[in-house]
Motif scaffolding. Structure first.
Motif, PDB file in Angstrom:
ATOM      1  N   THR A  34      44.457  33.110  47.065  1.00  0.00           N
ATOM      2  CA  THR A  34      45.058  31.960  46.309  1.00  0.00           C
ATOM      3  C   THR A  34      44.756  32.134  44.886  1.00  0.00           C
ATOM      4  OG1 THR A  34      43.156  30.821  46.508  1.00  0.00           O
ATOM      5  CG2 THR A  34      44.401  30.610  48.096  1.00  0.00           C
ATOM      6  N   GLY A  35      45.321  31.090  44.014  1.00  0.00           N
ATOM      7  CA  GLY A  35      45.071  31.007  42.791  1.00  0.00           C
ATOM      8  C   GLY A  35      46.508  31.203  41.941  1.00  0.00           C
ATOM      9  N   SER A  38      46.445  43.050  38.862  1.00  0.00           N
ATOM     10  CA  SER A  38      46.308  43.535  40.278  1.00  0.00           C
ATOM     11  C   SER A  38      46.938  42.754  41.266  1.00  0.00           C
ATOM     12  CB  SER A  38      45.174  44.259  40.169  1.00  0.00           C
ATOM     13  OG  SER A  38      45.046  45.070  41.680  1.00  0.00           O
ATOM     14  N   ILE A  39      46.536  41.689  41.052  1.00  0.00           N
ATOM     15  CA  ILE A  39      46.861  40.654  42.369  1.00  0.00           C
ATOM     16  C   ILE A  39      48.298  40.159  42.290  1.00  0.00           C
ATOM     17  CG2 ILE A  39      46.596  38.068  42.811  1.00  0.00           C
ATOM     18  CD1 ILE A  39      43.848  37.905  42.062  1.00  0.00           C
ATOM     19  N   ILE A  40      48.709  40.169  41.031  1.00  0.00           N
ATOM     20  CA  ILE A  40      50.351  39.952  40.727  1.00  0.00           C
ATOM     21  C   ILE A  40      51.086  41.247  41.390  1.00  0.00           C
ATOM     22  CG2 ILE A  40      52.121  39.796  39.188  1.00  0.00           C
ATOM     23  CD1 ILE A  40      50.401  38.078  37.307  1.00  0.00           C
ATOM     24  N   SER A  41      50.683  42.178  41.115  1.00  0.00           N
ATOM     25  CA  SER A  41      51.206  43.436  41.661  1.00  0.00           C
ATOM     26  C   SER A  41      51.269  43.720  43.026  1.00  0.00           C
ATOM     27  CB  SER A  41      50.726  44.862  40.812  1.00  0.00           C
ATOM     28  OG  SER A  41      50.720  46.084  41.667  1.00  0.00           O
ATOM     29  N   ASN A  56      36.245  32.701  43.400  1.00  0.00           N
ATOM     30  CA  ASN A  56      37.096  32.841  44.532  1.00  0.00           C
ATOM     31  C   ASN A  56      38.202  33.804  44.376  1.00  0.00           C
ATOM     32  OD1 ASN A  56      40.129  31.533  45.608  1.00  0.00           O
ATOM     33  ND2 ASN A  56      38.324  31.527  47.195  1.00  0.00           N
ATOM     34  N   ASN A  57      39.254  33.664  43.685  1.00  0.00           N
ATOM     35  CA  ASN A  57      40.178  34.658  43.461  1.00  0.00           C
ATOM     36  C   ASN A  57      39.929  35.944  43.256  1.00  0.00           C
ATOM     37  OD1 ASN A  57      42.338  32.160  41.550  1.00  0.00           O
ATOM     38  ND2 ASN A  57      41.611  32.215  43.695  1.00  0.00           N
ATOM     39  N   PHE A  58      38.785  36.196  42.223  1.00  0.00           N
ATOM     40  CA  PHE A  58      38.722  37.477  41.854  1.00  0.00           C
ATOM     41  C   PHE A  58      37.321  38.300  42.976  1.00  0.00           C
ATOM     42  CE2 PHE A  58      39.697  37.028  36.890  1.00  0.00           C
ATOM     43  CZ  PHE A  58      41.056  36.601  37.470  1.00  0.00           C
ATOM     44  N   VAL A  59      36.554  37.430  43.280  1.00  0.00           N
ATOM     45  CA  VAL A  59      35.770  37.848  44.382  1.00  0.00           C
ATOM     46  C   VAL A  59      36.610  38.596  45.453  1.00  0.00           C
ATOM     47  CG1 VAL A  59      34.195  37.307  46.192  1.00  0.00           C
ATOM     48  CG2 VAL A  59      33.694  37.004  43.731  1.00  0.00           C
TER      49      VAL A  59
END
Lengths: 258, 258
Positions: free
Chosen positions: B216-217, B249-252, A171-174
């Motif tokens: 999310t996550g 990358s998500i955090i950034s 989910n999150n990474f896709v």
């Protein structure tokens, strides 16, 4: 309202999980007696659409079973505020049962799905994972989940955490790969819609044939020239680091196994 | 057989792209006169199912338009072996038109999709990208693609390469996340089927709401404890490096933008 099997049910927290559970229970003729959120006005407005009592103070909840749908870091605090008489279940994938202070009448009711306000879901295919120290609570939560879903399983905290890790990739990474593609479409000025048939087919193919056999692309084929051209096109350092890490892993997967 | 508009067509290469184009043309009443593969017996066996002539020697192809569906690294060589009289198009996303030796009667006919033997595709929604030095060839390839698909566009080599990079994220890298989840299900002994409703909904949600809003996550929520527990669970160094790079990358993304 009372349910013959489960008594009076309360849902604590009206985020995406709480709202979807309220909908799923209602659709399956399981009454939810009470709801609680920090914002009482929100609870009141939800009670205009569902036959539930909005509760102002968490300690005054009178339900037999409280389903706690709050963020991971708030779960323990919220449970500590609930009446001692109530049975309690929480809906997290990551929070282990043994870090919860309360040890009695406590269980886990974890739906492995991503919930959002706008999306209509087929609840019957959502996997639920149940855990409790008490066989009676385990059984009750299993039976309750079985009213919503056809995919109900028992799982301990360790396995639930491992499944949650796999869910982060799925989910999150896709989702973040799709985000990067959207950003590239913006940067390079093309319509991101052109990528949608490919995205849908990517998932179809992985589901039908498995992801190992479905892999294609420059990393799988070891096309180092195209890989270095792609890296040059990426001026976002995080995106470039992701490109390198996944490319390395794909090369290693197929180099080692073929 | 002759097509009134396009003359006699040959397909060179009977990998997944070549076979799907043969099927798509045939379904849309575009005759394919000749096919060529390195394995003549394969061409012969395909000619039992489609009204095509299998050609043994590439230089003896007599079609008016040859569509070259071979691997990127073979494209230039194959084109150099084709008769000079034929118009030629190749189907690659990454190979720039100006690295092809041949400069006349040459174009690109790129379908942005992942093809596999087993999967039935809706060709009408596959985006095709057309390029040529010659306006006449551009127009002819555009019209030919329009017989198969409703999504035909012109694109130069630079934009095609950039779209291909985005396609790598959407296809190759999404698939590898699914692969990692499959590997984790194997390592941790749970049924990978429990992840499928989540995977399907992940893509639905990203398509409906966009990937930025769908994230999310633990990385999005900045849950450093769960992130470090996840990293400890990953004993494959490549998977751990991917976890770290995407999490960063998500955090950034959400730290900088919110």
């Amino acid at each position: 309202m009372d349910n013959v099997e489960f008594g009076r049910i309360a849902i604590i927290g009206m985020g995406n999980v709480g709202k979807h559970l309220l909908t799923a229970f209602t659709q399956n003729n399981i009454s939810v007696a009470e709801i609680y959120t920090r914002d009482y006005n929100e609870s009141k407005s939800i009670s205009e659409y569902f036959p539930v009592t909005p509760v102002k103070e968490i300690a005054t909840i009178s339900a037999d079973l409280c389903i706690v749908c709050v963020s991971d870091r708030a779960i323990n605090d919220v449970i500590n505020q609930l009446p001692r008489a109530a049975k309690i279940a929480y809906t997290s994938g990551s929070v282990e049962l043994d870090i919860i202070d309360r040890k009695e009448q406590i269980g886990v009711f974890y739906p492995l799905q991503t919930f959002s306000k706008e999306m209509v879901l087929n609840y019957r295919e959502i996997p639920f994972f149940i855990e409790s120290y008490s066989p009676e609570i385990s059984l009750e939560l299993f039976q309750l989940a079985s009213k919503i879903s056809e995919q109900v399983h028992f799982s301990d905290s360790d396995l639930r955490k491992k499944m949650h890790l796999a869910a982060v990739f799925v989910n999150n990474f896709v989702n973040h790969q799709i985000y990067i593609a959207e950003q590239l479409s913006c940067q390079f000025a093309f319509d991101p819609e052109v990528l949608l048939p490919l995205l849908k087919e990517t998932v179809n193919k992985a589901i039908v044939n498995g992801a190992f056999l479905s892999q294609t692309g420059p990393a799988k084929r070891g096309e180092s020239l195209i890989i270095s051209q792609h890296e040059q096109l990426l001026d976002n350092d995080n995106f470039k680091a992701i490109y390198k890490a996944i490319t390395k892993s794909i090369i290693s997967t197929y180099h080692d196994k073929l």
